[in-house]
Motif scaffolding. Sequence first.
Motif, PDB file in Angstrom:
ATOM      1  N   TYR A  28       0.658  -1.027  -0.127  1.00 48.69           N
ATOM      2  CA  TYR A  28       0.093  -0.105   0.010  1.00 48.69           C
ATOM      3  C   TYR A  28       0.990   1.296  -0.069  1.00 48.69           C
ATOM      4  O   TYR A  28       1.908   1.313   0.571  1.00 48.69           O
ATOM      5  N   THR A  29       0.517   2.227  -0.577  1.00 47.48           N
ATOM      6  CA  THR A  29       1.304   3.611  -0.910  1.00 47.48           C
ATOM      7  C   THR A  29       0.608   4.810  -0.655  1.00 47.48           C
ATOM      8  O   THR A  29      -0.760   4.643  -1.075  1.00 47.48           O
ATOM      9  N   LYS A  30       1.220   5.719  -0.269  1.00 48.01           N
ATOM     10  CA  LYS A  30       0.442   7.013   0.261  1.00 48.01           C
ATOM     11  C   LYS A  30       1.538   8.252  -0.370  1.00 48.01           C
ATOM     12  O   LYS A  30       2.587   8.144   0.150  1.00 48.01           O
ATOM     13  N   GLN A  31       0.899   9.007  -1.311  1.00 49.13           N
ATOM     14  CA  GLN A  31       2.029   9.682  -2.046  1.00 49.13           C
ATOM     15  C   GLN A  31       2.078  11.070  -1.327  1.00 49.13           C
ATOM     16  O   GLN A  31       1.128  11.594  -0.875  1.00 49.13           O
ATOM     17  N   PHE A  32       3.420  11.649  -1.347  1.00 48.56           N
ATOM     18  CA  PHE A  32       3.810  12.913  -0.765  1.00 48.56           C
ATOM     19  C   PHE A  32       4.256  13.827  -2.203  1.00 48.56           C
ATOM     20  O   PHE A  32       4.745  13.147  -2.993  1.00 48.56           O
ATOM     21  N   PRO A  33       4.357  15.052  -2.138  1.00 41.67           N
ATOM     22  CA  PRO A  33       4.795  15.925  -3.129  1.00 41.67           C
ATOM     23  C   PRO A  33       6.316  15.470  -3.178  1.00 41.67           C
ATOM     24  O   PRO A  33       6.788  15.547  -4.382  1.00 41.67           O
ATOM     25  N   HIS A  34       6.910  15.021  -2.310  1.00 42.04           N
ATOM     26  CA  HIS A  34       8.390  14.924  -2.193  1.00 42.04           C
ATOM     27  C   HIS A  34       8.755  13.210  -2.223  1.00 42.04           C
ATOM     28  O   HIS A  34      10.043  12.936  -1.942  1.00 42.04           O
ATOM     29  N   GLY A  35       7.885  12.401  -1.986  1.00 36.52           N
ATOM     30  CA  GLY A  35       7.957  10.990  -1.874  1.00 36.52           C
ATOM     31  C   GLY A  35       6.768  10.251  -1.533  1.00 36.52           C
ATOM     32  O   GLY A  35       5.592  10.629  -2.118  1.00 36.52           O
ATOM     33  N   LYS A  36       6.810   9.089  -0.879  1.00 37.35           N
ATOM     34  CA  LYS A  36       5.581   8.227  -0.464  1.00 37.35           C
ATOM     35  C   LYS A  36       6.042   7.499   0.699  1.00 37.35           C
ATOM     36  O   LYS A  36       7.175   7.180   1.212  1.00 37.35           O
ATOM     37  N   GLN A  37       4.929   6.887   1.308  1.00 32.40           N
ATOM     38  CA  GLN A  37       4.885   6.158   2.472  1.00 32.40           C
ATOM     39  C   GLN A  37       4.620   4.783   1.767  1.00 32.40           C
ATOM     40  O   GLN A  37       3.708   4.798   0.897  1.00 32.40           O
ATOM     41  N   ALA A  38       5.182   3.713   2.473  1.00 29.43           N
ATOM     42  CA  ALA A  38       4.629   2.366   1.998  1.00 29.43           C
ATOM     43  C   ALA A  38       4.246   1.365   3.052  1.00 29.43           C
ATOM     44  O   ALA A  38       5.040   1.442   4.205  1.00 29.43           O
ATOM     45  N   VAL A  39       3.487   0.471   3.118  1.00 35.26           N
ATOM     46  CA  VAL A  39       3.268  -0.747   4.012  1.00 35.26           C
ATOM     47  C   VAL A  39       3.172  -1.867   3.235  1.00 35.26           C
ATOM     48  O   VAL A  39       2.278  -2.182   2.148  1.00 35.26           O
ATOM     49  N   PHE A  40       4.115  -2.761   3.426  1.00 31.05           N
ATOM     50  CA  PHE A  40       4.089  -4.221   2.712  1.00 31.05           C
ATOM     51  C   PHE A  40       3.512  -5.130   3.618  1.00 31.05           C
ATOM     52  O   PHE A  40       3.447  -5.281   4.688  1.00 31.05           O
ATOM     53  N   GLY A  57       7.774   1.704   5.057  1.00 31.29           N
ATOM     54  CA  GLY A  57       8.878   2.361   4.492  1.00 31.29           C
ATOM     55  C   GLY A  57       8.477   3.461   3.959  1.00 31.29           C
ATOM     56  O   GLY A  57       7.255   4.205   3.989  1.00 31.29           O
ATOM     57  N   VAL A  58       9.528   4.369   3.722  1.00 33.61           N
ATOM     58  CA  VAL A  58       9.528   5.690   3.231  1.00 33.61           C
ATOM     59  C   VAL A  58      10.588   5.907   1.961  1.00 33.61           C
ATOM     60  O   VAL A  58      11.423   5.199   1.954  1.00 33.61           O
ATOM     61  N   ARG A  59       9.913   6.749   1.059  1.00 33.70           N
ATOM     62  CA  ARG A  59      10.794   7.275   0.154  1.00 33.70           C
ATOM     63  C   ARG A  59      10.925   8.672   0.111  1.00 33.70           C
ATOM     64  O   ARG A  59       9.966   9.348   0.000  1.00 33.70           O
ATOM     65  N   ILE A  60      12.174   9.111  -0.146  1.00 26.22           N
ATOM     66  CA  ILE A  60      12.408  10.570  -0.510  1.00 26.22           C
ATOM     67  C   ILE A  60      12.814  10.412  -1.904  1.00 26.22           C
ATOM     68  O   ILE A  60      14.078  10.146  -2.218  1.00 26.22           O
ATOM     69  N   ASP A  61      12.197  11.035  -2.580  1.00 31.51           N
ATOM     70  CA  ASP A  61      12.544  11.125  -4.285  1.00 31.51           C
ATOM     71  C   ASP A  61      13.900  11.653  -4.572  1.00 31.51           C
ATOM     72  O   ASP A  61      14.646  10.966  -5.259  1.00 31.51           O
ATOM     73  N   GLN A  62      14.177  12.745  -3.880  1.00 32.56           N
ATOM     74  CA  GLN A  62      15.458  13.576  -4.205  1.00 32.56           C
ATOM     75  C   GLN A  62      16.530  12.569  -3.833  1.00 32.56           C
ATOM     76  O   GLN A  62      17.675  12.443  -4.582  1.00 32.56           O
TER      77      GLN A  62
END
Length: 206
Positions: A28-40, A57-62
Amino acid sequence: MRKLEVVERHHAFFLDSGFIYDPAFSLYTKQFPHGKQAVFLHFTDSEDGNLLEYSLGVRIDQVENIIHKFLPSLSDYSERSLTLVQTPNKIGKELPRVFHVSTNWELSQVMMKAEKFFVSDGFPWLDQMIDPVLLERAFFHKRDYSFKTQNFIYNAFRATALAKLFNPKDYHIIRDGFLSQINRQQMTPFTIASYLQFLSFLDQLH
Protein backbone atom coordinates in the motif's frame (compact mmCIF):
# COMPACT_ATOMS: atom_id res chain seq x y z
CA MET A 1 -6.22 -19.34 3.11
CA ARG A 2 -5.05 -17.46 0.02
CA LYS A 3 -2.81 -14.42 -0.16
CA LEU A 4 -5.37 -12.49 -2.18
CA GLU A 5 -8.00 -13.07 0.49
CA VAL A 6 -5.65 -11.89 3.22
CA VAL A 7 -4.73 -8.76 1.27
CA GLU A 8 -8.34 -7.92 0.45
CA ARG A 9 -9.31 -8.07 4.10
CA HIS A 10 -6.78 -5.28 4.75
CA HIS A 11 -8.08 -3.00 1.99
CA ALA A 12 -10.72 -1.05 3.89
CA PHE A 13 -8.43 -0.14 6.78
CA PHE A 14 -5.57 1.13 4.64
CA LEU A 15 -7.82 2.84 2.10
CA ASP A 16 -9.50 4.74 4.95
CA SER A 17 -6.02 5.91 5.97
CA GLY A 18 -5.24 7.28 2.52
CA PHE A 19 -3.23 4.35 1.11
CA ILE A 20 -3.71 2.82 -2.34
CA TYR A 21 -2.95 -0.84 -3.01
CA ASP A 22 -0.36 -1.74 -5.66
CA PRO A 23 -0.96 -5.39 -6.63
CA ALA A 24 2.28 -5.63 -8.62
CA PHE A 25 4.35 -5.36 -5.44
CA SER A 26 1.84 -6.32 -2.72
CA LEU A 27 2.06 -3.02 -0.92
CA TYR A 28 0.00 0.00 0.00
CA THR A 29 1.35 3.44 -0.86
CA LYS A 30 0.51 7.00 0.10
CA GLN A 31 1.96 9.71 -2.11
CA PHE A 32 3.51 12.99 -1.00
CA PRO A 33 4.90 15.81 -3.17
CA HIS A 34 8.48 14.76 -2.31
CA GLY A 35 8.06 11.01 -1.89
CA LYS A 36 5.78 8.32 -0.52
CA GLN A 37 4.97 6.07 2.40
CA ALA A 38 4.56 2.32 1.96
CA VAL A 39 3.23 -0.65 3.91
CA PHE A 40 4.11 -4.17 2.72
CA LEU A 41 2.12 -7.31 3.40
CA HIS A 42 4.24 -10.47 3.25
CA PHE A 43 2.10 -13.62 3.30
CA THR A 44 3.70 -17.01 2.69
CA ASP A 45 2.85 -20.66 3.22
CA SER A 46 5.03 -22.70 5.50
CA GLU A 47 5.11 -26.19 6.98
CA ASP A 48 4.30 -24.64 10.35
CA GLY A 49 1.35 -22.70 8.95
CA ASN A 50 0.91 -19.43 7.12
CA LEU A 51 3.27 -16.56 7.92
CA LEU A 52 2.13 -12.93 7.87
CA GLU A 53 4.55 -10.03 8.15
CA TYR A 54 4.21 -6.27 7.85
CA SER A 55 6.93 -3.79 6.83
CA LEU A 56 6.80 0.00 6.73
CA GLY A 57 8.85 2.21 4.44
CA VAL A 58 9.36 5.74 3.17
CA ARG A 59 10.83 7.10 -0.03
CA ILE A 60 12.41 10.53 -0.46
CA ASP A 61 12.48 11.06 -4.23
CA GLN A 62 15.44 13.44 -4.22
CA VAL A 63 17.61 10.93 -2.36
CA GLU A 64 16.65 7.96 -4.52
CA ASN A 65 17.11 9.90 -7.77
CA ILE A 66 20.64 10.85 -6.74
CA ILE A 67 21.93 7.52 -5.45
CA HIS A 68 20.71 5.51 -8.43
CA LYS A 69 22.89 7.59 -10.71
CA PHE A 70 25.83 5.79 -9.10
CA LEU A 71 24.44 2.38 -8.09
CA PRO A 72 24.03 -0.49 -10.56
CA SER A 73 20.25 -0.69 -10.21
CA LEU A 74 17.62 -1.79 -12.67
CA SER A 75 15.59 1.16 -13.91
CA ASP A 76 12.31 -0.13 -12.52
CA TYR A 77 13.89 -0.60 -9.08
CA SER A 78 15.18 2.96 -8.99
CA GLU A 79 11.64 4.19 -9.57
CA ARG A 80 10.11 2.13 -6.77
CA SER A 81 13.00 1.91 -4.27
CA LEU A 82 12.47 3.03 -0.68
CA THR A 83 14.87 5.12 1.35
CA LEU A 84 14.14 3.34 4.62
CA VAL A 85 12.24 0.13 5.44
CA GLN A 86 11.48 -0.95 9.00
CA THR A 87 9.60 -3.79 10.71
CA PRO A 88 6.89 -3.08 13.31
CA ASN A 89 8.85 -4.67 16.16
CA LYS A 90 11.52 -1.99 15.68
CA ILE A 91 8.94 0.81 15.86
CA GLY A 92 6.64 -0.18 18.73
CA LYS A 93 5.93 -3.01 21.14
CA GLU A 94 2.54 -4.01 19.76
CA LEU A 95 3.57 -6.44 17.03
CA PRO A 96 6.13 -9.23 16.68
CA ARG A 97 8.09 -9.48 13.47
CA VAL A 98 6.13 -12.50 12.18
CA PHE A 99 2.66 -13.90 12.83
CA HIS A 100 1.70 -17.56 12.40
CA VAL A 101 -1.83 -17.65 11.00
CA SER A 102 -3.77 -20.88 10.37
CA THR A 103 -7.45 -19.90 10.59
CA ASN A 104 -9.68 -16.96 9.72
CA TRP A 105 -10.21 -16.34 13.43
CA GLU A 106 -6.44 -16.07 13.97
CA LEU A 107 -6.21 -13.70 11.01
CA SER A 108 -8.94 -11.52 12.54
CA GLN A 109 -7.02 -11.38 15.82
CA VAL A 110 -3.80 -10.45 14.03
CA MET A 111 -5.54 -7.73 12.05
CA MET A 112 -7.01 -6.21 15.22
CA LYS A 113 -3.52 -6.02 16.73
CA ALA A 114 -2.06 -4.68 13.49
CA GLU A 115 -4.66 -1.94 13.13
CA LYS A 116 -4.10 -0.89 16.74
CA PHE A 117 -0.35 -0.73 16.07
CA PHE A 118 -0.69 1.31 12.89
CA VAL A 119 -2.97 3.86 14.56
CA SER A 120 -0.85 4.24 17.70
CA ASP A 121 2.69 3.81 16.31
CA GLY A 122 2.94 2.86 12.63
CA PHE A 123 1.22 5.78 10.92
CA PRO A 124 2.76 8.39 13.28
CA TRP A 125 6.21 6.89 12.54
CA LEU A 126 5.57 7.08 8.79
CA ASP A 127 4.40 10.68 9.12
CA GLN A 128 7.64 11.53 10.92
CA MET A 129 9.93 9.70 8.52
CA ILE A 130 8.49 11.35 5.40
CA ASP A 131 10.09 14.52 6.76
CA PRO A 132 13.62 14.33 5.25
CA VAL A 133 15.16 16.09 8.25
CA LEU A 134 13.73 13.56 10.71
CA LEU A 135 14.63 10.70 8.39
CA GLU A 136 18.21 11.94 8.23
CA ARG A 137 18.36 11.95 12.02
CA ALA A 138 17.22 8.33 12.08
CA PHE A 139 20.10 7.43 9.77
CA PHE A 140 22.54 9.61 11.70
CA HIS A 141 21.79 7.72 14.91
CA LYS A 142 23.09 4.59 13.12
CA ARG A 143 26.46 6.25 12.56
CA ASP A 144 28.16 3.25 14.15
CA TYR A 145 27.67 1.84 10.63
CA SER A 146 26.04 -1.33 11.96
CA PHE A 147 23.74 -1.89 8.97
CA LYS A 148 23.42 -5.43 7.70
CA THR A 149 26.17 -6.22 5.22
CA GLN A 150 23.87 -7.04 2.30
CA ASN A 151 22.22 -3.62 2.61
CA PHE A 152 25.32 -1.74 3.68
CA ILE A 153 26.15 -0.08 0.36
CA TYR A 154 22.62 1.17 -0.26
CA ASN A 155 22.39 2.46 3.31
CA ALA A 156 25.78 4.13 3.00
CA PHE A 157 24.66 5.96 -0.13
CA ARG A 158 21.34 6.96 1.39
CA ALA A 159 22.73 8.12 4.72
CA THR A 160 25.41 10.17 2.97
CA ALA A 161 22.93 11.79 0.58
CA LEU A 162 20.53 12.58 3.42
CA ALA A 163 23.31 14.21 5.40
CA LYS A 164 24.45 16.32 2.47
CA LEU A 165 20.95 17.50 1.64
CA PHE A 166 19.40 17.89 5.08
CA ASN A 167 22.18 17.95 7.69
CA PRO A 168 25.21 19.50 5.98
CA LYS A 169 27.01 20.30 9.23
CA ASP A 170 27.46 16.56 9.86
CA TYR A 171 27.97 15.60 6.23
CA HIS A 172 31.73 15.10 6.48
CA ILE A 173 31.35 12.94 9.60
CA ILE A 174 28.96 10.66 7.72
CA ARG A 175 30.89 10.57 4.43
CA ASP A 176 34.24 9.88 6.08
CA GLY A 177 32.78 7.25 8.39
CA PHE A 178 31.19 5.27 5.60
CA LEU A 179 34.24 5.67 3.36
CA SER A 180 36.42 4.24 6.11
CA GLN A 181 34.01 1.35 6.64
CA ILE A 182 33.84 0.58 2.91
CA ASN A 183 37.63 0.40 2.80
CA ARG A 184 37.78 -1.82 5.91
CA GLN A 185 35.20 -4.24 4.56
CA GLN A 186 37.28 -4.69 1.40
CA MET A 187 34.45 -3.95 -1.00
CA THR A 188 34.98 -4.54 -4.70
CA PRO A 189 36.96 -1.91 -6.62
CA PHE A 190 33.78 -1.11 -8.55
CA THR A 191 31.86 -0.40 -5.32
CA ILE A 192 34.64 1.77 -3.95
CA ALA A 193 34.92 3.68 -7.23
CA SER A 194 31.13 4.20 -7.33
CA TYR A 195 31.11 5.60 -3.80
CA LEU A 196 34.06 7.89 -4.56
CA GLN A 197 32.29 9.21 -7.67
CA PHE A 198 29.17 9.70 -5.56
CA LEU A 199 31.15 11.66 -2.96
CA SER A 200 32.71 13.82 -5.65
CA PHE A 201 29.22 14.66 -6.90
CA LEU A 202 27.93 15.48 -3.42
CA ASP A 203 30.99 17.53 -2.50
CA GLN A 204 30.23 19.86 -5.38
CA LEU A 205 26.57 20.37 -4.45
CA HIS A 206 25.73 23.67 -2.80
